[in-house]
Design a protein around this motif. Structure first.
Motif, PDB file in Angstrom:
ATOM      1  N   GLU A 208     -10.227  45.323  53.372  1.00  0.00           N
ATOM      2  CA  GLU A 208      -8.867  45.715  53.019  1.00  0.00           C
ATOM      3  C   GLU A 208      -8.013  45.777  54.278  1.00  0.00           C
ATOM      4  OE1 GLU A 208      -7.850  48.819  50.420  1.00  0.00           O
ATOM      5  OE2 GLU A 208      -9.471  48.388  49.005  1.00  0.00           O
ATOM      6  N   SER A 210      -5.927  47.813  55.264  1.00  0.00           N
ATOM      7  CA  SER A 210      -5.766  49.109  55.918  1.00  0.00           C
ATOM      8  C   SER A 210      -7.027  49.549  56.680  1.00  0.00           C
ATOM      9  CB  SER A 210      -5.418  50.161  54.872  1.00  0.00           C
ATOM     10  OG  SER A 210      -6.403  50.155  53.867  1.00  0.00           O
ATOM     11  N   SER A 211      -8.142  48.807  56.504  1.00  0.00           N
ATOM     12  CA  SER A 211      -9.374  49.178  57.225  1.00  0.00           C
ATOM     13  C   SER A 211      -9.195  48.987  58.718  1.00  0.00           C
ATOM     14  CB  SER A 211     -10.555  48.309  56.791  1.00  0.00           C
ATOM     15  OG  SER A 211     -10.560  48.078  55.435  1.00  0.00           O
ATOM     16  N   ASN A 232      -5.543  43.179  49.695  1.00  0.00           N
ATOM     17  CA  ASN A 232      -5.000  44.506  49.378  1.00  0.00           C
ATOM     18  C   ASN A 232      -5.934  45.193  48.381  1.00  0.00           C
ATOM     19  OD1 ASN A 232      -4.536  43.431  46.866  1.00  0.00           O
ATOM     20  ND2 ASN A 232      -2.316  43.250  47.130  1.00  0.00           N
ATOM     21  N   GLU A 233      -5.530  46.336  47.873  1.00  0.00           N
ATOM     22  CA  GLU A 233      -6.439  47.104  47.016  1.00  0.00           C
ATOM     23  C   GLU A 233      -6.754  46.392  45.696  1.00  0.00           C
ATOM     24  OE1 GLU A 233      -2.300  48.800  46.869  1.00  0.00           O
ATOM     25  OE2 GLU A 233      -3.689  47.986  48.311  1.00  0.00           O
ATOM     26  N   LYS A 235      -7.534  43.245  45.598  1.00  0.00           N
ATOM     27  CA  LYS A 235      -8.281  42.048  46.035  1.00  0.00           C
ATOM     28  C   LYS A 235      -7.409  40.799  46.089  1.00  0.00           C
ATOM     29  CE  LYS A 235     -12.860  43.599  44.925  1.00  0.00           C
ATOM     30  NZ  LYS A 235     -14.126  43.321  44.258  1.00  0.00           N
TER      31      LYS A 235
END
Lengths: 447, 447
Positions: A208, A210-211, A232-233, A235
């Motif tokens: 993701e 944000s990781s 993104n969240e 996929k």
């Protein structure tokens, strides 16, 4: 091939007596990574000229991004806003963000605004992600095909893709969602009429946006990938991080670990200006002074004892020093194991126990050696006993603190290395002095 | 995807109540890198069973090679010679060498002899190269085509190549000599009838087998390659080092730098047995004891002065400690710059000068702070003057030693990090004590 000294000499000579055509011709065949080394050899006027020639052969951006970070500010200062905008506009988005990062705030708008709207949009996508996140280092220009394509269609669309050099995998999307991947090798070997659906691999490894970038790097390393898609969240595919970026991330993280332990900042390299070095290292030295004075206060408590038996002053740093070194060893081992993902919290107590046991045994050995020296050199058996006991206690503590501090920092979601060094050695100094001088005060009659 | 805790629980459960078929079916779809994590969860009997099941699904070797190094010896002990020979025979040559390295000497022959003659030959090729050379880590099974081929022929021969997953480039040879390279991407996009000669790139980046593996890694990183061919002195192709190996090399080197500074060996990780830890760290602690006693002897010279004015014992570690930390900072900066290839000997004097200047200025600042403390806390202005002077001298020396030691070690072709830490702090300790106590003795009347 890396530039040979004679080539550098030849190029420098060209800048003195040659014309732009000759220079352009000479640099045309040289790899940007090699060209970047030239900058440290040229004066201001020559640097400007090199940038102009690089612009002509479309190599300016790729060369600038290879320049050691600490040299960039000076070189960017020599390039006009208009030219920098041109250079950044032609770069891959992730590299463009890197250069934009280095531009002083006052010049930012003048460089950013002239970029075409599509480039600006791509840049903004990346600029929104937090520093060191996967999203901030990904390339948002990626190559993907719809799941209903055939191999033939995939090849045809690859042919039209502008940035082909960074394509290692063909990502397969259903709508925007990432559903599969086809390695280029499979594309080469498949029949033109095959459906992508039938040749693709599902269960794609992804991260993701944000990781942490480190997570993306670890996955690429662990599963031997050439690139990892960023989603993104839902996929939905947002971009790609390629293996060359991963190597950069690893180098950065390795430097960071080493630097954090010594209290350095990443900008501090061999040729960084002295003023920057002083400014960056000053807080750390100040912190060190603070802990050193705390240790000095502890020693001060025993002023009376020391004036009675001054030899204690000679042995006191031995106890503290060995403890500090042993604690640092424990800390480095645990920090590195955390960085390589080898340690989990559920089993951390085992690691702590091992370091404590190691401290106990090495403390016994070191204590016996020190006691021997005190006995044979100073003919003072009781000083030996005190040395032995205090070294053992201090080394046990060193193992405990050296292993716990990075684990606690990690648990607090902080960098396990940062500040660990100073915290561990401050503890072993203070306890070392206290235990040794404390024992000495208790048994001062026997010394 | 990394195994989730529930998956691990499920697999552990299977080992308790399931049959081999169920286990085999479960592990079939799991990546070797994830499977390797299972070993730390199983007992001896279960470990043997897991190895058998892995052998059945042809994943034993690839899983074993992913196991953390410190766990390997125990696990290898549970696998019979016959099975290990089978496992090693199926691995890529470079991975096979890695596992063979870990086999105890007594078992080596029994494992090596049963391998088929071709595998033995390939292994022997690698085993002849010195440790950490490019030749020792390359994969000697590479994919190449004659320069007179067409694209169609290249694709056909790639189709027949057994180890296709490791093919990132098609290497082009004339006889045995490496003359060009074709990225897979170009192969995809070329016409079947094109001649390889016309689509290949010449001027291939390559390393000699005898070069350091670090050189190969640096080239791959610097030029963003996916693989680099390894050649002999006649530019004949011998093997290939791929980017996943390069990442391993970088991780290894980063650990090495960090460990060398702290006096640790690479085998020392969080869960290494305590006895190994003690054995490996003992010589370093002993060396440390040696330098600590040298420092103690220096302090001993001033026993008389200290018994007259015991407060010196409290401030003495402050002078030495700040010097040691500052010297370590200089050393880490120079070591890292050497590792990243940012520093050349011709310009090293500039780097040394910068560290010395940094030491001078930070020494002045730290000295002033310390002098202030001495003045306001101990109401002793002259002690402050002595602290100021000795800290300044010691910090200049710290900058000089911290930058020179790694450069000299590098110049002697030794690892710039190894032992640098202890040498630098020993010097700053000894000089710190000597200068501070020496000044104090000279001016003892004024204290």
């Amino acid at each position: 091939m890396t530039l040979r000294p004679v080539q550098i000499k030849h190029l420098k000579n060209l800048f003195q007596i040659g014309n732009d055509d000759q220079i352009t011709h000479a640099i045309e065949k040289i790899h940007p990574s090699d060209l970047s080394l030239l900058f440290s050899e040229l004066n201001e006027l020559q640097t400007k000229r090199l940038v102009d020639c690089l612009l002509m052969v479309q190599k300016a951006g790729n060369t600038l991004k290879e320049i050691p970070e600490f040299m960039l500010p000076d070189i960017l200062e020599l390039i006009s806003n208009h030219k920098l905008s041109l250079i950044i506009g032609r770069l891959d988005t992730d590299d463009a963000v890197y250069l934009l990062n280095k531009v002083p705030e006052g010049r930012y708008q003048e460089i950013f605004s002239p970029l075409d709207s599509r480039t600006r949009l791509n840049l903004e996508k990346l600029l929104l992600y937090p520093q060191d996140s996967a999203g901030s280092v990904m390339n948002p220009v990626y190559y993907s095909i719809p799941v209903e394509s055939t191999v033939e269609e995939a090849i045809a669309s690859l042919q039209k893709f502008p940035d082909r050099e960074s394509v290692f995998y063909v990502y397969v999307v259903d709508g925007k969602q990432l559903v599969g991947v086809v390695p280029l090798r499979v594309l080469v070997l498949s029949d033109a009429k095959d459906f992508i659906r039938d040749v693709m691999t599902t269960g794609v490894m992804m991260v993701e946006a944000s990781s942490d970038q480190e997570k993306a790097a670890q996955l690429v390393s662990q599963y031997n990938l050439l690139a990892i898609p960023v989603v993104n969240e839902n996929k939905e595919l947002l971009g790609v991080i390629t293996v060359d970026d991963v190597i950069d991330i690893f180098e950065e993280e390795a430097t960071e670990d080493l630097y954090n332990i010594a209290g350095l900042s990443g900008e501090d390299r061999a040729f960084t200006p002295v003023t920057t070095k002083i400014r960056k290292r000053f807080p750390w030295i100040l912190l060190n002074l603070g802990t050193a004075f705390m240790a000095a206060m502890v020693v001060g408590l025993f002023e009376q004892t020391i004036s009675q038996f001054a030899l204690l002053a000679a042995y006191m740093p031995v106890v503290a020093g060995i403890g500090g070194n042993s604690g640092t060893q424990s800390m480095v081992v645990i920090t590195r194991s955390i960085a390589l993902g080898e340690i989990e919290f559920s089993k951390a107590y085992i690691a702590v126990f091992k370091e404590v046991m190691n401290g106990l045994f090495l403390g016994i050995i070191a204590g016996m050696v020190a006691a021997g020296v005190a006995f044979f050199v100073n003919m003072n058996a009781f000083l030996g006993v005190i040395l032995f006991m205090s070294m053992m206690v201090n080394m046990i503590l060193a193992g405990f603190m050296g292993s716990c501090v990075p684990l606690i920092l990690k648990w607090l979601k902080l960098d396990p290395a940062i500040g660990a060094g100073i915290f561990v050695t401050a503890t072993t100094d203070i306890t070392g002095f206290f235990v040794f001088l404390g024992f000495a005060e208790l048994f001062i009659d026997k010394l």
